[in-house]
Design a protein around this motif. Structure first.
Motif, mmCIF file in Angstrom:
data_model
loop_
_atom_site.group_PDB
_atom_site.id
_atom_site.type_symbol
_atom_site.label_atom_id
_atom_site.label_comp_id
_atom_site.label_asym_id
_atom_site.label_seq_id
_atom_site.Cartn_x
_atom_site.Cartn_y
_atom_site.Cartn_z
ATOM 1 N N ARG A 1 34.509 42.533 46.118
ATOM 2 C CA ARG A 1 33.500 43.329 45.429
ATOM 3 C C ARG A 1 34.165 44.410 44.588
ATOM 4 N N GLN A 2 33.427 44.795 43.566
ATOM 5 C CA GLN A 2 33.911 45.846 42.687
ATOM 6 C C GLN A 2 32.762 46.777 42.341
ATOM 7 N N ALA A 3 32.905 48.014 42.759
ATOM 8 C CA ALA A 3 31.918 49.037 42.442
ATOM 9 C C ALA A 3 32.323 49.715 41.131
ATOM 10 N N PRO A 4 31.387 50.338 40.442
ATOM 11 C CA PRO A 4 31.708 50.997 39.168
ATOM 12 C C PRO A 4 32.820 52.019 39.340
ATOM 13 N N GLY A 5 33.832 51.922 38.484
ATOM 14 C CA GLY A 5 34.931 52.870 38.521
ATOM 15 C C GLY A 5 35.935 52.647 39.634
ATOM 16 N N LYS A 6 35.768 51.564 40.383
ATOM 17 C CA LYS A 6 36.685 51.300 41.497
ATOM 18 C C LYS A 6 37.377 49.964 41.315
ATOM 19 N N ARG A 7 38.469 49.787 42.052
ATOM 20 C CA ARG A 7 39.186 48.529 42.005
ATOM 21 C C ARG A 7 38.442 47.462 42.807
ATOM 22 N N ARG A 8 38.668 46.217 42.427
ATOM 23 C CA ARG A 8 38.098 45.114 43.192
ATOM 24 C C ARG A 8 38.778 45.066 44.560
ATOM 25 N N GLU A 9 37.983 44.866 45.600
ATOM 26 C CA GLU A 9 38.527 44.847 46.958
ATOM 27 C C GLU A 9 38.053 43.619 47.708
ATOM 28 N N LEU A 10 38.901 43.175 48.627
ATOM 29 C CA LEU A 10 38.555 42.053 49.486
ATOM 30 C C LEU A 10 37.523 42.503 50.516
#
Length: 114
Positions: A38-47
């Motif tokens: 998932r990727q939230a606005p302004g954040k890196r994609r995370e497992l």
């Protein structure tokens, strides 16, 4: 050509549940693992969660006990059951297939209202 199509995202209230699906199609010879990110606005994609071909699973600490990943090998589909959703779970959720190469879906938006 391998395609991943996600579905099941949407808007849900705090504490609610959603079930994401990701169906794989195309020339799939080997699937080593399938996972959700998932990727939230302004954040890196995370497992978020991963399931191997043998059925082993692993989860990000932030979702342990609330999310469950599963797969239907015959349908080449992976699922993510998300319970007790929180506003911080709001993100675009992506499916990934790890085979000889990595394949990504187009993403599905999950929004949790407080």
């Amino acid at each position: 050509q391998v395609q991943l199509v996600e579905s099941g995202g949407g808007l849900v209230q705090f504490g609610g549940s959603l079930r994401l699906s990701c169906a794989a199609s195309g020339s799939i010879v080997t699937i080593n693992a399938m996972s959700w990110h998932r990727q939230a606005p302004g954040k890196r994609r995370e497992l978020v969660a991963v399931i191997t071909s043998g059925g082993s699973t692993n989860y990000a600490d932030s979702v342990k006990g609330r999310f469950a990943i599963s797969r239907d090998n015959a349908k080449k589909t992976v699922y993510l059951q998300m319970n007790s959703l929180k506003p911080e779970d709001t993100a675009v959720y992506y499916c990934q297939l790890a085979g000889p190469k990595l394949y990504w879906g187009q993403g599905t938006q999950v929004t949790v209202a407080s």
